[in-house]
Design an enzyme around this catalytic site. Structure first.
Site, PDB file in Angstrom:
ATOM      1  N   HIS A   9       8.015   1.278   0.733  1.00 56.93           N
ATOM      2  CA  HIS A   9       6.670   0.799   0.418  1.00 56.93           C
ATOM      3  C   HIS A   9       5.668   1.119   1.532  1.00 56.93           C
ATOM      4  O   HIS A   9       4.843   0.284   1.897  1.00 56.93           O
ATOM      5  CB  HIS A   9       6.734  -0.707   0.150  1.00 56.93           C
ATOM      6  CG  HIS A   9       5.729  -1.184  -0.837  1.00 56.93           C
ATOM      7  ND1 HIS A   9       4.381  -1.038  -0.645  1.00 56.93           N
ATOM      8  CD2 HIS A   9       5.877  -1.799  -2.031  1.00 56.93           C
ATOM      9  CE1 HIS A   9       3.742  -1.554  -1.675  1.00 56.93           C
ATOM     10  NE2 HIS A   9       4.631  -2.015  -2.544  1.00 56.93           N
ATOM     11  N   GLU A  15       5.219   5.001  -4.325  1.00 56.04           N
ATOM     12  CA  GLU A  15       6.562   4.405  -4.358  1.00 56.04           C
ATOM     13  C   GLU A  15       7.396   5.099  -5.427  1.00 56.04           C
ATOM     14  O   GLU A  15       7.185   4.872  -6.618  1.00 56.04           O
ATOM     15  CB  GLU A  15       6.453   2.913  -4.663  1.00 56.04           C
ATOM     16  CG  GLU A  15       5.541   2.150  -3.742  1.00 56.04           C
ATOM     17  CD  GLU A  15       4.955   0.905  -4.418  1.00 56.04           C
ATOM     18  OE1 GLU A  15       5.719   0.105  -4.969  1.00 56.04           O
ATOM     19  OE2 GLU A  15       3.723   0.755  -4.410  1.00 56.04           O
TER      20      GLU A  15
HETATM   21  C1  BGC Z   1       2.881  -3.591  -6.634  1.00 56.40           C
HETATM   22  C2  BGC Z   1       1.586  -4.302  -6.269  1.00 56.40           C
HETATM   23  C3  BGC Z   1       1.866  -5.240  -5.117  1.00 56.40           C
HETATM   24  C4  BGC Z   1       2.432  -4.428  -3.971  1.00 56.40           C
HETATM   25  C5  BGC Z   1       2.795  -5.266  -2.769  1.00 56.40           C
HETATM   26  C6  BGC Z   1       3.324  -2.807  -5.447  1.00 56.40           C
HETATM   27  O1  BGC Z   1       4.512  -2.133  -5.711  1.00 56.40           O
HETATM   28  O2  BGC Z   1       2.734  -2.761  -7.765  1.00 56.40           O
HETATM   29  O3  BGC Z   1       1.092  -5.020  -7.393  1.00 56.40           O
HETATM   30  O4  BGC Z   1       0.695  -5.902  -4.739  1.00 56.40           O
HETATM   31  O5  BGC Z   1       3.561  -3.723  -4.390  1.00 56.40           O
HETATM   32  O6  BGC Z   1       3.694  -6.246  -3.094  1.00 56.40           O
END
Ligand code: BGC
Length: 351
Positions: free
Chosen positions: A177, A316
């Site tokens: 992430h 991601e």
């Molecule tokens: C989600 C978002 C979220 C972020 C952090 C992403 O993968 O789609 O909605 O705010 O992750 O958690």
């Protein structure tokens, strides 16, 4: 190639977070932390050869564990993104997963991201981290181990190789992430960045951002990045799959849906610095999230680079969100005692 180890800092509970820095001959380097097997910094050259850190994050470990700060750089397991109603059925048995947002599960509750991983192996250009989760922890079946091997190369590629092993048939959707900002300018959002995503469809979502099972056509919509253009060009245009003011937070269905075959998924670039990043994956989907849920001001960050609204683009790589509820989505279950492997690469170069 060379590698060095240092202590990044301590969490509130006193646990020390280690940092492994891999440096190539040109000086480009990546620092990987035991917390969430995360990417803490990634310094690659601009068009003048000047190194800059292209990932958002913090100077202090504790901030990484705050879910409201967006899982900066962290690996997500066992199962990334959303699970509708915080439950799923596998082989006739219903499993309840953490209900950490609305009525659903997000990023499996964050256990894999907000805890320390083991260091299994270190070479001069790689680090392998692993995390173990016992059977039924957070409601998921199987004594489950996920490892991620990060390799950094002389030509500025960061490769992530995930391996999952479980003693029961189960599900997994590993991702990293990181939020990228290739300008390395703390005053800039990603809206001026150029983006291409190799997809002509996306997963339709409802008002809670949960996938409906439908695949929508991207052509002639504000979500279409099949040819390269600026992220900010149409980010605020109203569209059924976009929450007003948030901007992109959607899964793209990549042209290459053959699970296990590595292919280019996306290109992110920034003209000012000349930096370019290609994302390659062997998974069928990619979530584009531009940090629209982050606060507009007041959040911490690294020195003068705050982790705020639209400052970075997360790309991601993943199975489509909530694949466990949609048999029409391409998905691979993890079979008992059989390794499941997936690879993602971030390849850096110049425009
Ligand atoms: C989600 C978002 C979220 C972020 C952090 C992403 O993968 O789609 O909605 O705010 O992750 O958690």
């Amino acid at each position: 190639m060379s590698i060095s180890k240092s202590i990044f800092g301590a969490l509130k509970n006193g646990q020390e977070v280690e940092l492994y820095t891999i440096t190539n001959k040109s000086g480009a380097n990546v620092s990987l932390m035991t917390l969430g097997a995360g990417i803490q910094s990634l310094n690659v050259p601009d068009k003048n050869g000047v190194l800059g850190d292209v990932v958002l994050g913090f100077d202090c470990p504790e901030y990484y564990t705050d879910p409201d700060l967006g899982y900066q750089g962290l690996v997500v397991g066992r199962y990334a993104n959303r699970i509708r109603d915080a439950k799923f059925t596998l082989d006739g048995v219903e499993y309840s997963t953490p209900n950490n947002q609305g009525t659903w599960t997000l990023h499996s509750g964050g256990r894999f991201s907000f805890n320390l991983w083991n260091v299994d192996d270190v070479t001069d250009n790689s680090v392998t981290f692993s995390f173990f989760s016992p059977d039924m922890e957070d409601g998921f079946p199987g004594n489950f181990r996920m490892s991620v091997k990060y390799t950094f190369t002389e030509d500025n590629t960061l490769r992530l190789e995930y391996t999952v092993l479980s003693d029961k048939r189960t599900i997994a959707n590993p991702t990293n992430h990181s939020y990228f900002n290739l300008s390395c300018d703390g005053t800039k959002t990603v809206e001026e960045h150029l983006l291409q995503i190799n997809a002509d469809k996306f997963t339709e979502t409802d008002d809670d951002q949960l996938t409906t099972g439908e695949l929508g056509e991207l052509k002639d919509t504000m979500m279409d990045f099949s040819s390269m253009h600026k992220i900010g060009d149409r980010i605020d245009e109203p569209f059924r799959a976009i929450i007003d003011g948030i901007g992109y937070d959607n899964n793209y269905c990549l042209y290459n849906s053959e699970i296990g075959k590595l292919a280019q998924a996306a290109i992110l670039a920034e003209e000012g610095s000349g930096r370019k990043m290609e994302v390659w994956t062997d998974l069928p989907g990619i979530q584009l999230y531009c940090g629209g849920w982050l606060e507009k001001s007041g959040n911490p960050g690294k020195k003068d680079s705050p982790v705020t609204y639209r400052r970075g683009a997360a790309l991601e790589t993943q199975f489509y969100p909530d694949s466990v509820h949609h048999p029409n989505f391409p998905f691979k279950y993890v079979d008992a005692n059989k390794e499941f492997k997936t690879t993602t690469e971030f390849r850096f170069s110049l425009l």
